[in-house]
Design a protein around this motif. Structure first.
Motif, PDB file in Angstrom:
ATOM      1  N   HIS A   8     -10.605   2.564   0.212  1.00  0.00           N
ATOM      2  CA  HIS A   8     -10.219   4.064  -0.133  1.00  0.00           C
ATOM      3  C   HIS A   8     -11.356   4.902   0.003  1.00  0.00           C
ATOM      4  O   HIS A   8     -12.616   4.226  -0.299  1.00  0.00           O
ATOM      5  CB  HIS A   8      -9.424   4.183  -1.313  1.00  0.00           C
ATOM      6  CG  HIS A   8      -8.078   3.447  -1.340  1.00  0.00           C
ATOM      7  ND1 HIS A   8      -7.804   2.355  -1.716  1.00  0.00           N
ATOM      8  CD2 HIS A   8      -7.056   4.002  -0.597  1.00  0.00           C
ATOM      9  CE1 HIS A   8      -6.665   1.914  -1.592  1.00  0.00           C
ATOM     10  NE2 HIS A   8      -6.136   2.732  -0.771  1.00  0.00           N
ATOM     11  N   HIS A  51      -2.516  11.337   0.976  1.00  0.00           N
ATOM     12  CA  HIS A  51      -1.842  10.022   0.634  1.00  0.00           C
ATOM     13  C   HIS A  51      -2.167   9.760  -0.846  1.00  0.00           C
ATOM     14  O   HIS A  51      -1.198   9.405  -1.620  1.00  0.00           O
ATOM     15  CB  HIS A  51      -2.572   9.083   1.486  1.00  0.00           C
ATOM     16  CG  HIS A  51      -3.107   7.871   0.822  1.00  0.00           C
ATOM     17  ND1 HIS A  51      -4.069   7.485   0.068  1.00  0.00           N
ATOM     18  CD2 HIS A  51      -2.335   6.588   0.702  1.00  0.00           C
ATOM     19  CE1 HIS A  51      -4.214   6.483  -0.196  1.00  0.00           C
ATOM     20  NE2 HIS A  51      -3.052   5.798  -0.287  1.00  0.00           N
ATOM     21  N   HIS A  70       0.712   9.116  -4.157  1.00  0.00           N
ATOM     22  CA  HIS A  70       0.491   7.890  -4.959  1.00  0.00           C
ATOM     23  C   HIS A  70       0.752   8.587  -6.538  1.00  0.00           C
ATOM     24  O   HIS A  70       1.221   7.867  -7.521  1.00  0.00           O
ATOM     25  CB  HIS A  70      -0.858   7.078  -5.077  1.00  0.00           C
ATOM     26  CG  HIS A  70      -0.936   6.069  -3.915  1.00  0.00           C
ATOM     27  ND1 HIS A  70      -0.159   4.863  -3.954  1.00  0.00           N
ATOM     28  CD2 HIS A  70      -1.542   5.942  -2.609  1.00  0.00           C
ATOM     29  CE1 HIS A  70      -0.371   4.076  -2.987  1.00  0.00           C
ATOM     30  NE2 HIS A  70      -1.014   4.874  -2.145  1.00  0.00           N
ATOM     31  N   PHE A  79       5.348   1.224  -1.427  1.00  0.00           N
ATOM     32  CA  PHE A  79       3.911   1.413  -0.683  1.00  0.00           C
ATOM     33  C   PHE A  79       3.910   1.389   0.914  1.00  0.00           C
ATOM     34  O   PHE A  79       3.486   2.220   1.295  1.00  0.00           O
ATOM     35  CB  PHE A  79       3.116   0.117  -1.468  1.00  0.00           C
ATOM     36  CG  PHE A  79       1.772   0.209  -0.771  1.00  0.00           C
ATOM     37  CD1 PHE A  79       0.584   0.585  -1.485  1.00  0.00           C
ATOM     38  CD2 PHE A  79       1.705  -0.787   0.367  1.00  0.00           C
ATOM     39  CE1 PHE A  79      -0.575   0.526  -0.801  1.00  0.00           C
ATOM     40  CE2 PHE A  79       0.532  -0.706   0.957  1.00  0.00           C
ATOM     41  CZ  PHE A  79      -0.680  -0.247   0.520  1.00  0.00           C
ATOM     42  N   HIS A 120       2.715   4.055   3.204  1.00  0.00           N
ATOM     43  CA  HIS A 120       1.788   3.866   4.162  1.00  0.00           C
ATOM     44  C   HIS A 120       1.889   4.033   5.671  1.00  0.00           C
ATOM     45  O   HIS A 120       1.325   4.441   6.633  1.00  0.00           O
ATOM     46  CB  HIS A 120       0.709   2.661   3.798  1.00  0.00           C
ATOM     47  CG  HIS A 120      -0.204   2.731   2.822  1.00  0.00           C
ATOM     48  ND1 HIS A 120      -1.676   3.397   3.417  1.00  0.00           N
ATOM     49  CD2 HIS A 120      -0.133   3.008   1.539  1.00  0.00           C
ATOM     50  CE1 HIS A 120      -2.381   3.611   2.157  1.00  0.00           C
ATOM     51  NE2 HIS A 120      -1.469   3.339   1.202  1.00  0.00           N
TER      52      HIS A 120
HETATM   53 CU   LIG Z   1      -2.368   3.959  -0.582  1.00  0.00          CU
END
Ligand SMILES: [Cu+2]
Length: 266
Positions: free
Chosen positions: A65, A180, A184, A203, A207
């Motif tokens: 990330h 994104h 979350h 998840f 994604h």
């Molecule tokens: Cu993610």
């Protein structure tokens, strides 16, 4: 560490389509649930816990990330996880959650109902988290807290369209990652934790949507892509480089109606 194939499937493999989680046929949904349940039943490195554990906990944390490898790494991750599910139920693909649609409903019902049509617990609603996969003091199962006080709204179609307009890959990637991140945080609970988020079956659908947005961007900007300096970077622990993630034909999957639709219409 899950065993991964030594190389991506050759180009000759048949193209498979990922589909919108809200428009799966009952049979497609049943097959996907069957694959997840089967993976949950395997306690070695082919199983769900091992795959979920690659992303965050247990250590080491492999996911990337805030990194130039964000999109390629997660594409490789989904690719090999989908292959592991296909070993359980041939032909299954990962559905995507188009969080720009149906804000009234929020998370698709396929992922929220308590039971499947046969009355069995819905494996997409929550998953166990192996002890080493939990944040310190964290719960033994995944949970979500959408709609809690302070939860940000899900991204809109207009936001996705703006991001798709960006012509430079690195700009696009950074802003796609921001969208994104917002999802979350909006879902909250386990999805809000980098260490444990991949244990939540949602998840993968989230994604897959991010990966789909990248695919839409690739189609919109055919001459653009990651800078040459990134192309040979390895995407550990997967036997792929950034370059290997760029060609959907050689990866053998695509998104249903990708070429005909924008991000908001399917
Ligand atoms: Cu993610």
């Amino acid at each position: 560490m899950p065993t991964v194939p030594s190389s991506p499937t050759p180009a000759a493999a048949r193209l498979r389509h990922r589909r919108n989680a809200r428009t799966l046929t009952p049979g497609q949904l049943a097959n996907f649930r069957k694959a997840i349940t089967a993976a949950q039943g395997i306690n070695d490195d082919r199983g769900y816990q091992a795959w979920a554990g690659i992303h965050g906990l247990p250590l080491p944390i492999f996911c990337t990330h805030n990194s130039p490898l964000f999109l390629p790494w997660h594409r490789a991750y989904l690719y090999f996880f989908e292959k592991a599910l296909q070993d359980r139920v041939p032909g299954v693909t990962l559905p995507w959650w188009n969080w720009t649609m149906r804000h009234d409903e929020g998370i698709p019902k396929a992922y929220t109902v308590a039971k499947d049509p046969q009355g069995e617990p819905n494996p997409l609603r929550s998953s166990p988290i192996q002890p080493a996969g939990r944040d310190p003091g964290g719960p033994a199962r995944t949970n979500r807290q959408p709609g809690r006080d302070g939860a940000p709204p899900l991204p809109t179609l207009a936001q996705v369209k703006d991001v798709l307009e960006l012509t430079d890959f690195m700009d696009f990637q950074t802003q796609a990652e921001d969208l994104h991140n917002g999802v979350h945080v909006s879902v909250g609970g386990t999805m809000g934790s980098v260490g444990s988020s991949a244990y939540d079956p949602l998840f993968w659908a989230h994604h897959a949507m991010i990966d789909r947005i990248w695919r839409l961007w690739q189609l919109k900007h055919p001459g653009s892509g990651p800078p040459a300096s990134l192309l040979n970077r390895a995407l550990a622990p997967f036997p792929m480089t950034v370059r290997d993630t760029l060609d959907m034909d050689s990866l053998g999957y695509d998104y249903a109606v990708t070429t005909a639709a924008t991000a908001g219409t399917a």
